[in-house]
Design a protein around this motif. Structure first.
Motif, mmCIF file in Angstrom:
data_model
loop_
_atom_site.group_PDB
_atom_site.id
_atom_site.type_symbol
_atom_site.label_atom_id
_atom_site.label_comp_id
_atom_site.label_asym_id
_atom_site.label_seq_id
_atom_site.Cartn_x
_atom_site.Cartn_y
_atom_site.Cartn_z
ATOM 1 N N LEU A 1 35.280 7.519 -59.584
ATOM 2 C CA LEU A 1 35.797 8.649 -58.810
ATOM 3 C C LEU A 1 34.705 9.707 -58.651
ATOM 4 C CD1 LEU A 1 37.984 10.270 -57.400
ATOM 5 C CD2 LEU A 1 38.782 11.043 -59.662
ATOM 6 N N GLY A 2 33.974 9.966 -59.736
ATOM 7 C CA GLY A 2 32.876 10.927 -59.643
ATOM 8 C C GLY A 2 31.812 10.494 -58.654
ATOM 9 N N ALA A 3 31.458 9.202 -58.685
ATOM 10 C CA ALA A 3 30.441 8.697 -57.753
ATOM 11 C C ALA A 3 30.942 8.755 -56.314
ATOM 12 C CB ALA A 3 30.063 7.266 -58.132
ATOM 13 N N ALA A 4 32.212 8.422 -56.103
ATOM 14 C CA ALA A 4 32.767 8.454 -54.743
ATOM 15 C C ALA A 4 32.810 9.887 -54.201
ATOM 16 C CB ALA A 4 34.164 7.840 -54.734
ATOM 17 N N LEU A 5 33.195 10.827 -55.042
ATOM 18 C CA LEU A 5 33.198 12.229 -54.615
ATOM 19 C C LEU A 5 31.778 12.706 -54.312
ATOM 20 C CD1 LEU A 5 35.786 13.704 -57.156
ATOM 21 C CD2 LEU A 5 36.085 13.552 -54.675
ATOM 22 N N GLY A 6 30.819 12.269 -55.139
ATOM 23 C CA GLY A 6 29.429 12.648 -54.910
ATOM 24 C C GLY A 6 28.889 12.119 -53.596
ATOM 25 N N GLU A 7 29.258 10.898 -53.241
ATOM 26 C CA GLU A 7 28.802 10.325 -51.977
ATOM 27 C C GLU A 7 29.466 10.988 -50.771
ATOM 28 O OE1 GLU A 7 29.103 6.112 -51.992
ATOM 29 O OE2 GLU A 7 27.783 5.853 -53.740
ATOM 30 N N MET A 8 30.566 11.706 -51.024
ATOM 31 C CA MET A 8 31.221 12.441 -49.945
ATOM 32 C C MET A 8 30.711 13.877 -49.827
ATOM 33 S SD MET A 8 35.155 11.116 -50.244
ATOM 34 C CE MET A 8 35.552 9.388 -49.993
ATOM 35 N N GLY A 9 29.616 14.153 -50.523
ATOM 36 C CA GLY A 9 28.998 15.465 -50.394
ATOM 37 C C GLY A 9 29.432 16.485 -51.415
ATOM 38 N N LYS B 1 31.030 -2.836 -50.648
ATOM 39 C CA LYS B 1 31.982 -3.362 -49.670
ATOM 40 C C LYS B 1 33.202 -4.001 -50.322
ATOM 41 C CE LYS B 1 29.235 -2.349 -46.225
ATOM 42 N NZ LYS B 1 29.581 -1.263 -45.275
ATOM 43 N N GLY B 2 33.234 -4.022 -51.642
ATOM 44 C CA GLY B 2 34.327 -4.693 -52.334
ATOM 45 C C GLY B 2 35.594 -3.870 -52.399
ATOM 46 N N ARG B 3 36.666 -4.517 -52.877
ATOM 47 C CA ARG B 3 37.966 -3.859 -52.941
ATOM 48 C C ARG B 3 37.958 -2.684 -53.914
ATOM 49 N NH1 ARG B 3 42.424 -7.004 -54.825
ATOM 50 N NH2 ARG B 3 40.928 -8.123 -56.124
ATOM 51 N N GLY B 4 37.222 -2.833 -55.029
ATOM 52 C CA GLY B 4 37.171 -1.764 -56.009
ATOM 53 C C GLY B 4 36.537 -0.508 -55.449
ATOM 54 N N ALA B 5 35.404 -0.660 -54.776
ATOM 55 C CA ALA B 5 34.717 0.492 -54.195
ATOM 56 C C ALA B 5 35.574 1.159 -53.121
ATOM 57 C CB ALA B 5 33.375 0.056 -53.614
ATOM 58 N N LEU B 6 36.161 0.353 -52.265
ATOM 59 C CA LEU B 6 36.992 0.918 -51.197
ATOM 60 C C LEU B 6 38.203 1.660 -51.769
ATOM 61 C CD1 LEU B 6 36.906 -2.066 -48.659
ATOM 62 C CD2 LEU B 6 35.537 0.034 -48.620
ATOM 63 N N SER B 7 38.750 1.164 -52.876
ATOM 64 C CA SER B 7 39.903 1.829 -53.491
ATOM 65 C C SER B 7 39.514 3.191 -54.050
ATOM 66 C CB SER B 7 40.483 0.948 -54.597
ATOM 67 O OG SER B 7 40.964 -0.270 -54.077
ATOM 68 N N TYR B 8 38.360 3.264 -54.717
ATOM 69 C CA TYR B 8 37.949 4.553 -55.285
ATOM 70 C C TYR B 8 37.521 5.537 -54.194
ATOM 71 C CZ TYR B 8 38.498 3.453 -60.182
ATOM 72 O OH TYR B 8 39.050 3.171 -61.415
ATOM 73 N N ILE B 9 37.021 5.037 -53.100
ATOM 74 C CA ILE B 9 36.722 5.925 -51.970
ATOM 75 C C ILE B 9 38.015 6.512 -51.413
ATOM 76 C CG2 ILE B 9 35.869 5.958 -49.595
ATOM 77 C CD1 ILE B 9 33.740 3.912 -50.483
ATOM 78 N N GLU B 10 39.053 5.682 -51.299
ATOM 79 C CA GLU B 10 40.345 6.188 -50.839
ATOM 80 C C GLU B 10 40.935 7.181 -51.836
ATOM 81 O OE1 GLU B 10 41.879 5.733 -47.897
ATOM 82 O OE2 GLU B 10 40.000 4.733 -47.329
ATOM 83 N N LEU B 11 40.747 6.905 -53.119
ATOM 84 C CA LEU B 11 41.229 7.836 -54.137
ATOM 85 C C LEU B 11 40.502 9.175 -54.020
ATOM 86 C CD1 LEU B 11 42.867 8.517 -56.674
ATOM 87 C CD2 LEU B 11 40.994 7.515 -58.031
ATOM 88 N N ALA B 12 39.196 9.141 -53.797
ATOM 89 C CA ALA B 12 38.429 10.377 -53.643
ATOM 90 C C ALA B 12 38.941 11.184 -52.446
ATOM 91 C CB ALA B 12 36.951 10.055 -53.483
ATOM 92 N N LYS B 13 39.292 10.499 -51.386
ATOM 93 C CA LYS B 13 39.847 11.197 -50.216
ATOM 94 C C LYS B 13 41.174 11.877 -50.567
ATOM 95 C CE LYS B 13 37.714 8.119 -46.781
ATOM 96 N NZ LYS B 13 37.969 7.089 -45.738
ATOM 97 N N GLU B 14 41.992 11.185 -51.355
ATOM 98 C CA GLU B 14 43.260 11.785 -51.780
ATOM 99 C C GLU B 14 43.029 13.011 -52.663
ATOM 100 O OE1 GLU B 14 47.020 9.825 -52.722
ATOM 101 O OE2 GLU B 14 45.905 7.933 -52.655
ATOM 102 N N VAL B 15 42.049 12.897 -53.568
ATOM 103 C CA VAL B 15 41.742 14.018 -54.466
ATOM 104 C C VAL B 15 41.299 15.239 -53.651
ATOM 105 C CG1 VAL B 15 40.118 14.817 -56.222
ATOM 106 C CG2 VAL B 15 41.237 12.594 -56.478
ATOM 107 N N ILE B 16 40.432 15.010 -52.674
ATOM 108 C CA ILE B 16 39.965 16.111 -51.833
ATOM 109 C C ILE B 16 41.124 16.694 -51.034
ATOM 110 C CG2 ILE B 16 38.490 16.698 -49.875
ATOM 111 C CD1 ILE B 16 36.512 14.578 -50.904
ATOM 112 N N ALA B 17 42.010 15.841 -50.538
ATOM 113 C CA ALA B 17 43.141 16.308 -49.748
ATOM 114 C C ALA B 17 44.128 17.134 -50.575
ATOM 115 C CB ALA B 17 43.856 15.122 -49.113
ATOM 116 N N ARG B 18 44.249 16.809 -51.864
ATOM 117 C CA ARG B 18 45.172 17.559 -52.726
ATOM 118 C C ARG B 18 44.621 18.940 -53.061
ATOM 119 N NH1 ARG B 18 48.568 13.719 -56.907
ATOM 120 N NH2 ARG B 18 49.213 12.164 -55.351
ATOM 121 N N GLY B 19 43.322 19.150 -52.854
ATOM 122 C CA GLY B 19 42.742 20.467 -53.107
ATOM 123 C C GLY B 19 42.547 20.762 -54.572
#
Length: 331
Positions: A101-109, A313-331
């Protein structure tokens, strides 16, 4: 008698045949003489060339970066959110979630600080930190009043820093007992980093001891991973009771940020039943994203990489990227 006469005759013929097959004494001596006169066979010497093994030069690991070497932040950081990733049950994916989750958030800036509060140090080793190179860790922050900036290793991944843990942290539970303000040691440390990071993620140990209490006091919100298995909700009740006690006495703002379902296997009926129970119990607090059970997620820590680097490109990475989007959306 005719039968025995025939048998004697056959036996006599067999003996005659064997005698004819054997060489005579004179023929045997001639064969031996021929062998003795045969030229000597020279020994064939196979010449081999010894290849000297070229020694591989030892390359010591690169020294760890310090906080002063951190790359400059290119965006304005708002209110820092401190999230403790917690569940008193082990093996539910706390460290995996903290890293990825930390890495996914970091890649989102986003700017993320990961605090490894587990004496096993899985987050540190999972991000490729050479523990033998660590001079000071989160233990020194809690017990020796070392500023947290002095233990942070910056840019361990894009946008991700880490305050690592070593085995020294195993003694912190006992040593904190006699310390003043023992429950708020971590809060004072990470509070100084507000305004420098968008998110501070705390990876908690799998028990409700003083280290976990420090995380509960320091955090704004709790992220609870729950695995999709039979004993999923076991122990969560005690965790919620502990959260309520800390909230009433030490941290009035503490609340649940979200519940994350991990190790989900769509092929099993059990996983689907656990999902239904968790969503019914927690309602909107449960994240829509579920983390699947994949081999790549288990392999990534052994290479010291988050899943977004190891298998982007795997399912695990895509899932954590989606989770990071949810975390950002929740504020």
């Amino acid at each position: 008698m005719g039968f025995f006469d025939g048998l004697k005759r056959d036996t006599k013929q067999n003996r005659t045949t064997e005698q004819e097959a054997l060489p005579s004494q004179q023929e045997f001596e001639q064969q031996v003489e021929v062998v003795e006169r045969a030229p000597e066979i020279e020994d064939v010497v196979v010449q081999t060339r010894e290849v000297e093994a070229t020694p591989v030069p030892y390359e010591p690991p690169a020294p760890l970066k310090s906080y002063k070497d951190k790359a400059p932040v290119t965006h304005v950081i708002g209110n820092t959110k401190i999230i403790a990733i917690i569940n008193q049950k082990g093996g539910v994916g706390k460290s995996t979630t903290a890293i990825n989750l930390g890495a996914a958030l970091g890649e989102m800036g986003k700017q993320v600080l990961l605090v490894d509060l587990d004496p096993q140090g899985n987050c540190s080793s999972g991000l490729g930190v050479e523990k033998s190179m660590i001079q000071e860790c989160i233990y020194d922050v809690l017990l020796n009043d070392v500023p947290i900036q002095e233990v942070i290793i910056p840019d361990i991944a894009e946008g991700l820093d880490i305050a690592p843990a070593t085995i020294n942290l195993a003694g912190a539970e006992v040593e904190l007992v006699s310390e003043m303000a023992r429950e708020s040691r971590l809060k004072d440390a990470v509070g100084s980093m507000r305004g420098r990071y968008d998110y501070i993620l705390i990876d908690c140990p799998p028990q409700l001891g003083l280290l976990t209490v420090n995380a509960l006091v320091a955090a704004d919100k709790l992220l609870i991973p729950i695995q999709c298995e039979f004993y999923a909700l076991e122990g969560v009740t005690k965790l919620l009771e502990s959260m309520k006690r800390v909230k009433s006495r030490l941290n009035p703002t503490l609340d649940i940020y979200g519940v994350l379902l991990t190790m989900y296997d769509s092929r099993t009926t059990l996983s689907k039943q656990v999902v239904d129970e968790v969503r019914e119990y927690f309602g909107r607090l449960a994240f829509t994203t579920m983390i699947p059970r994949t081999v790549k997620l288990s392999e990534a820590p052994s290479f010291g990489q988050p899943i977004t680097q190891y298998d982007p490109k795997g399912r695990g990475a895509l899932s954590y990227i989606e989770l990071a989007k949810e975390v950002i959306a929740r504020g």
